[in-house]
Write a protein that holds these residues in place. Sequence first.
Motif, short mmCIF file in Angstrom:
data_model
loop_
_atom_site.label_atom_id
_atom_site.label_comp_id
_atom_site.label_asym_id
_atom_site.label_seq_id
_atom_site.Cartn_x
_atom_site.Cartn_y
_atom_site.Cartn_z
N PRO A 12 0.84 -1.20 0.00
CA PRO A 12 0.00 0.00 0.00
C PRO A 12 0.88 1.25 0.00
CG PRO A 12 -0.23 -1.22 2.07
CD PRO A 12 0.69 -2.00 1.20
N PRO A 13 0.37 2.36 -0.51
CA PRO A 13 1.18 3.58 -0.61
C PRO A 13 1.75 4.06 0.73
CG PRO A 13 -0.90 3.84 -1.77
CD PRO A 13 -0.96 2.53 -1.06
N ASP A 14 1.05 3.81 1.82
CA ASP A 14 1.51 4.28 3.12
C ASP A 14 2.23 3.18 3.92
OD1 ASP A 14 -0.71 2.70 3.59
OD2 ASP A 14 -1.62 4.08 5.01
N PHE A 15 2.68 2.15 3.25
CA PHE A 15 3.31 1.00 3.92
C PHE A 15 4.50 1.40 4.78
CE2 PHE A 15 6.38 -2.53 4.00
CZ PHE A 15 5.60 -3.50 4.61
N ASP A 16 5.29 2.36 4.33
CA ASP A 16 6.50 2.75 5.06
C ASP A 16 6.22 3.55 6.33
OD1 ASP A 16 5.60 4.83 3.47
OD2 ASP A 16 7.60 5.66 3.17
N VAL A 17 5.00 4.04 6.51
CA VAL A 17 4.69 4.84 7.70
C VAL A 17 3.52 4.30 8.52
CG1 VAL A 17 5.62 6.98 6.74
CG2 VAL A 17 3.23 6.40 6.35
N THR A 18 2.88 3.26 8.03
CA THR A 18 1.73 2.69 8.73
C THR A 18 1.99 1.22 9.04
OG1 THR A 18 0.27 4.17 7.50
CG2 THR A 18 -0.76 2.29 8.59
N PRO A 19 1.88 0.83 10.31
CA PRO A 19 2.05 -0.59 10.63
C PRO A 19 1.02 -1.43 9.86
CG PRO A 19 2.00 0.74 12.63
CD PRO A 19 1.61 1.63 11.50
N THR A 20 1.50 -2.39 9.12
CA THR A 20 0.63 -3.24 8.31
C THR A 20 1.01 -4.69 8.51
OG1 THR A 20 0.57 -1.48 6.65
CG2 THR A 20 -0.23 -3.65 5.97
N PRO A 21 0.09 -5.53 8.97
CA PRO A 21 0.40 -6.95 9.11
C PRO A 21 0.70 -7.58 7.75
CG PRO A 21 -1.65 -6.40 10.24
CD PRO A 21 -1.26 -5.21 9.42
N TRP A 22 1.70 -8.47 7.71
CA TRP A 22 2.05 -9.13 6.46
C TRP A 22 0.85 -9.86 5.86
CZ3 TRP A 22 5.85 -7.94 3.49
CH2 TRP A 22 7.05 -7.48 4.02
N THR A 23 -0.02 -10.36 6.73
CA THR A 23 -1.17 -11.13 6.24
C THR A 23 -2.13 -10.29 5.42
OG1 THR A 23 -2.28 -10.77 8.36
CG2 THR A 23 -1.08 -12.84 8.08
N GLN A 24 -2.04 -8.96 5.54
CA GLN A 24 -2.87 -8.09 4.71
C GLN A 24 -2.25 -7.84 3.34
OE1 GLN A 24 -3.89 -4.43 6.65
NE2 GLN A 24 -5.01 -5.45 8.29
N ILE A 25 -0.98 -8.18 3.19
CA ILE A 25 -0.27 -7.92 1.95
C ILE A 25 -0.08 -9.18 1.12
CG2 ILE A 25 1.89 -7.04 0.99
CD1 ILE A 25 2.14 -5.37 3.55
N MET A 26 0.19 -10.29 1.82
CA MET A 26 0.49 -11.52 1.11
C MET A 26 -0.03 -12.73 1.87
SD MET A 26 4.53 -10.93 1.82
CE MET A 26 5.13 -12.23 0.83
N ASP A 27 -0.24 -13.82 1.17
CA ASP A 27 -0.80 -15.01 1.79
C ASP A 27 0.25 -16.09 2.07
OD1 ASP A 27 -0.39 -15.50 -0.86
OD2 ASP A 27 -2.29 -16.50 -1.21
N THR A 28 1.50 -15.83 1.74
CA THR A 28 2.58 -16.76 2.04
C THR A 28 3.73 -15.99 2.68
OG1 THR A 28 3.79 -16.48 -0.02
CG2 THR A 28 2.01 -18.11 -0.02
N ALA A 29 4.73 -16.70 3.11
CA ALA A 29 5.91 -16.05 3.70
C ALA A 29 6.98 -15.77 2.66
CB ALA A 29 6.48 -16.92 4.81
N VAL A 30 6.67 -16.01 1.39
CA VAL A 30 7.65 -15.79 0.32
C VAL A 30 7.65 -14.32 -0.08
CG1 VAL A 30 8.27 -16.34 -2.06
CG2 VAL A 30 7.41 -18.14 -0.54
N LEU A 31 8.83 -13.74 -0.08
CA LEU A 31 8.98 -12.36 -0.52
C LEU A 31 10.07 -12.35 -1.57
CD1 LEU A 31 8.24 -9.38 -0.23
CD2 LEU A 31 9.95 -9.21 1.57
N GLY A 32 9.69 -12.45 -2.82
CA GLY A 32 10.65 -12.52 -3.91
C GLY A 32 10.47 -13.78 -4.72
N ASP A 33 11.57 -14.25 -5.29
CA ASP A 33 11.52 -15.39 -6.20
C ASP A 33 12.19 -16.61 -5.59
OD1 ASP A 33 11.40 -17.14 -8.30
OD2 ASP A 33 12.53 -15.91 -9.69
N ALA A 34 11.41 -17.45 -4.93
CA ALA A 34 11.97 -18.65 -4.30
C ALA A 34 12.33 -19.71 -5.33
CB ALA A 34 10.98 -19.22 -3.29
#
Length: 58
Positions: A12-34
Amino acid sequence: MSRAICQYPQFPPDFDVTPTPWTQIMDTAVLGDATAATAQKGKAIIDAVVENIVSLLG
């Protein structure tokens, strides 16, 4: 590696200043290209981490 996935979340645009749970952004623990992972790369990472911890504990 047949279960490896590639996932780049849309932050989200305010990700760097607003606490956001990872579960709201992604459904797995993968961040990038596994799918680019290999046993050799994993071993190199673990070896480097262990070496750094050992040097810190010195």
